[in-house]
Design a protein around this motif. Structure first.
Motif, mmCIF file in Angstrom:
data_model
loop_
_atom_site.group_PDB
_atom_site.id
_atom_site.type_symbol
_atom_site.label_atom_id
_atom_site.label_comp_id
_atom_site.label_asym_id
_atom_site.label_seq_id
_atom_site.Cartn_x
_atom_site.Cartn_y
_atom_site.Cartn_z
ATOM 1 N N GLY A 1 83.700 -2.862 2.493
ATOM 2 C CA GLY A 1 84.138 -4.235 2.718
ATOM 3 C C GLY A 1 85.402 -4.325 3.539
ATOM 4 N N GLY A 2 86.024 -3.171 3.831
ATOM 5 C CA GLY A 2 87.245 -3.175 4.627
ATOM 6 C C GLY A 2 88.463 -3.587 3.823
ATOM 7 N N ASP A 3 89.598 -3.565 4.482
ATOM 8 C CA ASP A 3 90.851 -3.989 3.847
ATOM 9 C C ASP A 3 90.959 -5.513 3.853
ATOM 10 O OD1 ASP A 3 91.893 -1.380 3.383
ATOM 11 O OD2 ASP A 3 92.486 -1.244 5.492
ATOM 12 N N PRO A 4 91.597 -6.093 2.842
ATOM 13 C CA PRO A 4 91.776 -7.550 2.822
ATOM 14 C C PRO A 4 92.701 -8.007 3.941
ATOM 15 C CG PRO A 4 92.164 -6.575 0.648
ATOM 16 C CD PRO A 4 92.115 -5.447 1.627
ATOM 17 N N LEU A 5 92.378 -9.138 4.556
ATOM 18 C CA LEU A 5 93.254 -9.706 5.584
ATOM 19 C C LEU A 5 94.643 -9.996 5.034
ATOM 20 C CD1 LEU A 5 90.957 -12.249 7.478
ATOM 21 C CD2 LEU A 5 92.043 -10.219 8.439
ATOM 22 N N ASP A 6 94.710 -10.327 3.750
ATOM 23 C CA ASP A 6 95.987 -10.681 3.134
ATOM 24 C C ASP A 6 97.014 -9.555 3.215
ATOM 25 O OD1 ASP A 6 96.020 -13.284 2.448
ATOM 26 O OD2 ASP A 6 95.471 -13.005 0.353
ATOM 27 N N GLU A 7 96.548 -8.307 3.242
ATOM 28 C CA GLU A 7 97.500 -7.197 3.205
ATOM 29 C C GLU A 7 98.416 -7.206 4.426
ATOM 30 O OE1 GLU A 7 98.198 -5.238 0.873
ATOM 31 O OE2 GLU A 7 96.513 -5.369 -0.506
ATOM 32 N N ALA A 8 97.863 -7.440 5.615
ATOM 33 C CA ALA A 8 98.693 -7.492 6.818
ATOM 34 C C ALA A 8 99.657 -8.667 6.763
ATOM 35 C CB ALA A 8 97.818 -7.590 8.064
ATOM 36 N N ALA A 9 99.161 -9.813 6.300
ATOM 37 C CA ALA A 9 100.020 -10.993 6.208
ATOM 38 C C ALA A 9 101.139 -10.783 5.195
ATOM 39 C CB ALA A 9 99.183 -12.211 5.838
ATOM 40 N N GLU A 10 100.823 -10.134 4.072
ATOM 41 C CA GLU A 10 101.848 -9.857 3.065
ATOM 42 C C GLU A 10 102.903 -8.891 3.604
ATOM 43 O OE1 GLU A 10 101.969 -10.919 -0.441
ATOM 44 O OE2 GLU A 10 100.680 -12.461 0.400
ATOM 45 N N LEU A 11 102.476 -7.906 4.398
ATOM 46 C CA LEU A 11 103.433 -6.983 5.004
ATOM 47 C C LEU A 11 104.387 -7.734 5.925
ATOM 48 C CD1 LEU A 11 104.574 -4.205 5.747
ATOM 49 C CD2 LEU A 11 102.698 -3.961 7.392
ATOM 50 N N VAL A 12 103.849 -8.600 6.766
ATOM 51 C CA VAL A 12 104.695 -9.383 7.677
ATOM 52 C C VAL A 12 105.672 -10.236 6.884
ATOM 53 C CG1 VAL A 12 104.678 -11.260 9.363
ATOM 54 C CG2 VAL A 12 103.038 -9.383 9.572
ATOM 55 N N LEU A 13 105.202 -10.851 5.811
ATOM 56 C CA LEU A 13 106.077 -11.689 4.997
ATOM 57 C C LEU A 13 107.181 -10.862 4.346
ATOM 58 C CD1 LEU A 13 106.812 -14.421 3.811
ATOM 59 C CD2 LEU A 13 105.086 -14.055 2.029
ATOM 60 N N ARG A 14 106.842 -9.664 3.860
ATOM 61 C CA ARG A 14 107.873 -8.822 3.250
ATOM 62 C C ARG A 14 108.950 -8.440 4.263
ATOM 63 N NH1 ARG A 14 103.602 -5.830 1.088
ATOM 64 N NH2 ARG A 14 104.242 -3.913 2.136
ATOM 65 N N VAL A 15 108.528 -8.127 5.482
ATOM 66 C CA VAL A 15 109.521 -7.800 6.516
ATOM 67 C C VAL A 15 110.389 -9.027 6.811
ATOM 68 C CG1 VAL A 15 109.871 -7.058 8.893
ATOM 69 C CG2 VAL A 15 108.045 -6.033 7.540
ATOM 70 N N ALA A 16 109.752 -10.182 6.929
ATOM 71 C CA ALA A 16 110.486 -11.410 7.225
ATOM 72 C C ALA A 16 111.491 -11.745 6.137
ATOM 73 C CB ALA A 16 109.510 -12.572 7.411
ATOM 74 N N MET A 17 111.181 -11.410 4.888
ATOM 75 C CA MET A 17 112.056 -11.719 3.761
ATOM 76 C C MET A 17 113.163 -10.691 3.570
ATOM 77 S SD MET A 17 109.042 -12.788 1.120
ATOM 78 C CE MET A 17 110.087 -12.584 -0.316
ATOM 79 N N SER A 18 113.058 -9.561 4.231
ATOM 80 C CA SER A 18 114.018 -8.485 4.000
ATOM 81 C C SER A 18 115.380 -8.818 4.599
ATOM 82 C CB SER A 18 113.509 -7.184 4.612
ATOM 83 O OG SER A 18 114.505 -6.179 4.536
ATOM 84 N N PRO A 19 116.460 -8.584 3.863
ATOM 85 C CA PRO A 19 117.800 -8.793 4.426
ATOM 86 C C PRO A 19 118.193 -7.678 5.385
ATOM 87 C CG PRO A 19 117.981 -7.922 2.210
ATOM 88 C CD PRO A 19 116.515 -8.171 2.442
ATOM 89 N N ASP A 20 117.451 -6.577 5.378
ATOM 90 C CA ASP A 20 117.789 -5.440 6.233
ATOM 91 C C ASP A 20 116.497 -4.812 6.765
ATOM 92 O OD1 ASP A 20 119.187 -3.440 7.546
ATOM 93 O OD2 ASP A 20 119.308 -2.153 5.777
ATOM 94 N N PRO A 21 115.801 -5.512 7.683
ATOM 95 C CA PRO A 21 114.516 -4.996 8.173
ATOM 96 C C PRO A 21 114.708 -3.743 9.013
ATOM 97 C CG PRO A 21 115.197 -6.912 9.443
ATOM 98 C CD PRO A 21 116.168 -6.791 8.310
ATOM 99 N N PRO A 22 113.713 -2.864 9.041
ATOM 100 C CA PRO A 22 113.829 -1.633 9.817
ATOM 101 C C PRO A 22 113.743 -1.919 11.311
ATOM 102 C CG PRO A 22 111.628 -1.848 8.957
ATOM 103 C CD PRO A 22 112.408 -2.987 8.370
ATOM 104 N N ASN A 23 114.056 -0.918 12.100
ATOM 105 C CA ASN A 23 114.004 -1.056 13.554
ATOM 106 C C ASN A 23 113.354 0.187 14.143
ATOM 107 O OD1 ASN A 23 114.526 -2.254 16.096
ATOM 108 N ND2 ASN A 23 116.395 -1.066 16.342
ATOM 109 N N GLY A 24 112.360 -0.033 15.003
ATOM 110 C CA GLY A 24 111.712 1.071 15.679
ATOM 111 C C GLY A 24 110.791 1.885 14.795
ATOM 112 N N ARG A 25 110.167 1.261 13.798
ATOM 113 C CA ARG A 25 109.333 1.985 12.846
ATOM 114 C C ARG A 25 107.862 1.577 12.959
ATOM 115 N NH1 ARG A 25 112.698 4.560 9.124
ATOM 116 N NH2 ARG A 25 110.837 5.855 8.834
ATOM 117 N N PHE A 26 107.009 2.471 12.488
ATOM 118 C CA PHE A 26 105.567 2.243 12.371
ATOM 119 C C PHE A 26 105.301 1.880 10.921
ATOM 120 C CE2 PHE A 26 101.383 3.494 14.410
ATOM 121 C CZ PHE A 26 100.566 3.109 13.369
#
Length: 325
Positions: free
Chosen positions: A286-311
């Motif tokens: 069934g593949g990965d849920p679409l929500d997982e990518a969106a949740e990752l983006v939201l977690r980065v957006a909420m972070s007070p210290d997001p990473p730079n230059g990472r995969f």
């Protein structure tokens, strides 16, 4: 994001990996501890624990947490699949989202999906591979007094599945232009605005295919590998500016692109064998849920210290995280 987001009191649980001095986010059940890379969970290479995005979204719906209220976000490839889901999640979190895609009717349908209390979407029907598409975006930002502090580049295509000696050159070039030139043009337009604000996050969609060599995959794999390198170059140039740039693997998801791959692999002969196996795996799981990518983006957006230059990797995906950068 650095100076606006509030972090919820109860975030995702954090474990310590034996022999490591960094916290490790606890992934979905079934994700083995040995998938931690370099002593920290490969899906989030950050020193600090991150808030649990799903919990925070629930609190936002209940009116307890503003999350991304006051933030302006641009998402390309917004009319379907991963981009569409990211738009919905960020709008639900309170962000003012500018949804950019070529298909006007699909954008209009998306706008009807996002309802109050989420802010109304700002729709831009444009092809951001082309200069006139960037001009349309610029005009929309000026008309809306839009100050983007998050850019998510998802617009892309898979392109041909064929050996280099057999591929149609025009289709190969089109895939590389769509996947790479769109990212470059968007970053060239948005980065100066973020620099002037002293803050911003750029997330460019990549793929595990950018790390592999597989027959028949020269167009897509090359374009995404180029996106990786471009993003690392950009991250280097943005150091100490308050702006960061990363790539993220959104998982193996069943979208319109997946159906394009299914169709192309079916007629690609030997060059499509690997992708026919992948399609079978996707049909089975069934593949990965679409929500997982969106949740990752939201977690980065909420972070007070997001990473730079990472995969960055999603949690618990079909494709396990691996050592990158």
């Amino acid at each position: 994001m650095q100076d606006k987001a509030r972090i919820p009191e109860n975030g995702c649980s954090v474990d310590r990996v034996v022999g490591a001095d960094r916290p490790r986010r606890r992934c979905r059940p079934g994700r083995a501890a040995e998938e931690a890379v370099g002593g920290t969970c490969a899906s989030w290479p950050s020193e600090a624990p991150l808030p649990c995005a799903s919990l925070s979204r629930q609190r936002a719906r209940e009116g307890d947490l503003p999350l991304l209220t006051g933030h302006d976000v641009v998402v390309t490839g917004a009319s379907s699949g991963i981009g569409r889901q990211i738009v919905i999640v960020l709008a639900e979190a309170g962000a003012r989202v500018m949804a950019v895609a070529r298909r006007e009717a699909a954008l209009a349908e998306l706008a009807r999906t996002v309802r109050p209390p989420a802010p109304p979407l700002i729709l831009v029907a444009a092809d951001v591979v082309r200069p006139d598409g960037i001009s349309a975006l610029r005009e929309a930002m000026e008309a809306e007094a839009f100050q983007p502090d998050l850019l998510v580049n998802v617009a892309g295509t898979f392109g041909p599945i064929a050996l280099v000696g057999d591929v149609e050159p025009e289709s190969w070039v089109e895939a590389v232009e769509t996947n790479l030139l769109s990212v470059f043009r968007m970053c060239a337009e948005i980065v100066p605005r973020m620099r002037s604000q002293g803050r911003g996050i750029i997330l460019n969609a990549t793929s595990a295919a950018s790390l592999d060599i597989q027959a028949g995959n020269s167009a897509y794999g090359t374009s995404k590998a180029a996106v990786n390198h471009f993003t690392r170059q950009l991250a280097l140039e943005l150091e100490s500016s308050g702006v960061v740039a990363d790539v993220f693997h959104p998982g193996d998801v069943r979208t319109e692109m997946f159906e394009d791959i299914r169709a192309a692999a079916a007629v690609a002969g030997d060059a499509g064998a690997g992708y026919r196996d992948w399609v079978a795996l996707m049909d089975e799981t069934g593949g990965d849920p679409l929500d997982e990518a969106a949740e990752l983006v939201l977690r980065v957006a909420m972070s007070p210290d997001p990473p730079n230059g990472r995969f960055l990797w999603i949690d618990g995906g079909i494709t396990a995280p691996r050592a990158t950068w």
